[in-house]
Design a protein around this motif. Structure first.
Motif, PDB file in Angstrom:
ATOM      1  N   THR A 111       0.619  -1.466  -0.162  1.00  0.00           N
ATOM      2  CA  THR A 111       0.245   0.289   0.295  1.00  0.00           C
ATOM      3  C   THR A 111       1.017   1.483  -0.316  1.00  0.00           C
ATOM      4  O   THR A 111       0.518   2.123  -0.508  1.00  0.00           O
ATOM      5  CB  THR A 111      -1.083  -0.347   1.346  1.00  0.00           C
ATOM      6  N   VAL A 112       2.231   1.423   0.537  1.00  0.00           N
ATOM      7  CA  VAL A 112       2.650   2.363   1.471  1.00  0.00           C
ATOM      8  C   VAL A 112       3.103   2.509  -0.079  1.00  0.00           C
ATOM      9  O   VAL A 112       3.572   3.584  -1.029  1.00  0.00           O
ATOM     10  CB  VAL A 112       3.743   2.599   1.995  1.00  0.00           C
TER      11      VAL A 112
ATOM     12  N   GLY B 229      -1.640  14.546  10.351  1.00  0.00           N
ATOM     13  CA  GLY B 229      -1.568  13.667   9.804  1.00  0.00           C
ATOM     14  C   GLY B 229      -1.456  12.395  10.257  1.00  0.00           C
ATOM     15  O   GLY B 229      -1.345  11.601  10.099  1.00  0.00           O
ATOM     16  N   SER B 230      -2.908  12.243  11.459  1.00  0.00           N
ATOM     17  CA  SER B 230      -4.007  11.216  11.773  1.00  0.00           C
ATOM     18  C   SER B 230      -5.430  11.119  10.559  1.00  0.00           C
ATOM     19  O   SER B 230      -5.299  12.106   9.969  1.00  0.00           O
ATOM     20  CB  SER B 230      -4.424  11.482  13.381  1.00  0.00           C
TER      21      SER B 230
ATOM     22  N   PHE C 266       0.745  15.625   1.460  1.00  0.00           N
ATOM     23  CA  PHE C 266       0.347  14.672   1.554  1.00  0.00           C
ATOM     24  C   PHE C 266      -0.072  13.069   0.466  1.00  0.00           C
ATOM     25  O   PHE C 266      -0.213  13.771  -1.108  1.00  0.00           O
ATOM     26  CB  PHE C 266      -0.423  14.905   1.991  1.00  0.00           C
ATOM     27  N   GLU C 267       0.390  12.421   0.794  1.00  0.00           N
ATOM     28  CA  GLU C 267       0.294  11.102  -0.093  1.00  0.00           C
ATOM     29  C   GLU C 267      -0.557  10.876   0.782  1.00  0.00           C
ATOM     30  O   GLU C 267      -0.592   9.881   1.190  1.00  0.00           O
ATOM     31  CB  GLU C 267       1.065  10.217  -0.896  1.00  0.00           C
ATOM     32  N   ILE C 268      -1.975  10.434  -0.032  1.00  0.00           N
ATOM     33  CA  ILE C 268      -3.247   9.446   0.655  1.00  0.00           C
ATOM     34  C   ILE C 268      -3.412   7.928  -0.312  1.00  0.00           C
ATOM     35  O   ILE C 268      -3.904   9.099  -1.439  1.00  0.00           O
ATOM     36  CB  ILE C 268      -4.483   9.934   0.798  1.00  0.00           C
ATOM     37  N   HIS C 269      -3.194   6.515   0.139  1.00  0.00           N
ATOM     38  CA  HIS C 269      -3.906   5.328  -1.086  1.00  0.00           C
ATOM     39  C   HIS C 269      -4.838   5.305  -0.379  1.00  0.00           C
ATOM     40  O   HIS C 269      -4.931   4.264   1.097  1.00  0.00           O
ATOM     41  CB  HIS C 269      -2.924   4.645  -1.027  1.00  0.00           C
TER      42      HIS C 269
ATOM     43  N   ASN D 215       4.729  14.089   3.855  1.00  0.00           N
ATOM     44  CA  ASN D 215       6.041  14.776   3.641  1.00  0.00           C
ATOM     45  C   ASN D 215       6.738  13.344   3.369  1.00  0.00           C
ATOM     46  O   ASN D 215       8.123  13.152   4.245  1.00  0.00           O
ATOM     47  CB  ASN D 215       7.122  15.080   4.885  1.00  0.00           C
ATOM     48  N   GLY D 216       6.858  12.463   2.703  1.00  0.00           N
ATOM     49  CA  GLY D 216       7.159  10.997   2.471  1.00  0.00           C
ATOM     50  C   GLY D 216       7.269   9.680   3.860  1.00  0.00           C
ATOM     51  O   GLY D 216       7.535   8.803   3.553  1.00  0.00           O
ATOM     52  N   VAL D 217       6.564  10.897   4.798  1.00  0.00           N
ATOM     53  CA  VAL D 217       6.402   9.149   5.702  1.00  0.00           C
ATOM     54  C   VAL D 217       5.573   8.625   6.279  1.00  0.00           C
ATOM     55  O   VAL D 217       4.090   9.423   6.239  1.00  0.00           O
ATOM     56  CB  VAL D 217       7.135  10.110   7.665  1.00  0.00           C
TER      57      VAL D 217
END
Length: 191
Positions: free
Chosen positions: A7-8, A120-121, A141-144, A155-157
C-alpha cells in the motif's frame, strides 16, 4: 505487513504522469469544487487555492464535483501553526461533509487539543504521534485508498494506516475551519 508495504509503495506513484487528474494546479481549479458548509473566502490567489476567513460558524469544505472509489491523492498544502483544516476522502454527501457523514479526514491541525488526532492522523480512526508539524511551511500528503485500506504519508513518512474504512467511494474535500490554509497542488489517480 506485506499489505502495508504494498500500500505504501502505491503512494509513491509519479504525480506527473498522464493518468493523474488535476483538481488544483497553483491558483487554478476552483471550477472543480463545490463550496459546502459555512461560507468562507475560498479563492485562487498567489499560486494557490486558499481560505483565511469564514462568514459563519463551523467548517467550510470544498467538495470535488467528481466522486472517486479506489484512488491515490497527492496534495501540496501550507498551513499556519494555528490552522485547523483537513483533507477528506470518500465523502458521501455534498451538503455536509464531515467524519460523522462517513467521510474520513486526514487532519491538518498542529495544535489539536487531542494530540492523538493532530496533523497526519485520520480523525477519530487512526491516531498519530504528535510529532508531525505542518505550520509555517509547504507540506505534502499522499493518500492511498483502496477498498477498506487507507494509508497516509506526510512529507514521505507514513503517519496513519487503517483497514476497514467506513465508506468506499465519495468526494474529495478540503476543509477550512480556522487559521489560513493554502492548497497549491491536488492530483487524483484512480486505481
Amino acid at each position: 505487513m506485506l499489505v502495508v508495504a504494498l500500500t505504501v509503495a502505491g503512494c509513491g506513484s509519479n504525480p506527473q504522469s498522464p493518468d493523474w487528474i488535476v483538481l488544483i494546479d497553483g491558483d487554478k481549479g476552483m471550477d472543480n469544487w463545490y463550496v459546502t458548509g459555512s461560507a468562507a473566502n475560498w479563492r485562487g490567489e498567489g499560486g494557490a487555492i486558499q481560505a483565511d476567513k469564514t462568514a459563519g460558524k463551523g467548517a467550510s469544505v470544498l467538495a470535488s464535483k467528481r466522486t472517486f472509489k479506489d484512488h491515490a491523492v497527492y496534495v501540496e498544502f501550507w498551513a499556519a501553526d494555528e490552522t485547523n483544516s483537513g483533507v477528506y476522502g470518500h465523502a458521501p454527501k455534498t451538503k455536509r461533509i464531515n467524519t460523522a457523514s462517513g467521510a474520513y479526514e486526514v487532519q491538518i491541525w498542529d495544535r489539536n487539543p487531542n494530540a492523538h488526532y493532530s496533523t497526519g492522523s485520520l480523525v477519530n480512526v487512526a491516531s498519530v504521534q504528535p510529532i508531525y508539524k505542518a505550520g509555517g511551511r509547504w507540506n505534502t500528503f499522499e493518500i492511498h485508498a483502496r477498498g477498506t485500506e487507507i494509508t497516509v504519508k506526510m512529507n514521505g513518512v507514513v503517519t496513519a494506516s487503517i483497514t476497514n474504512a467506513k465508506t468506499h467511494e465519495g468526494r474529495i474535500g478540503l476543509q477550512f475551519n480556522a487559521g489560513p490554509v493554502k492548497f497549491r497542488k491536488l492530483l487524483v489517480k484512480e486505481l
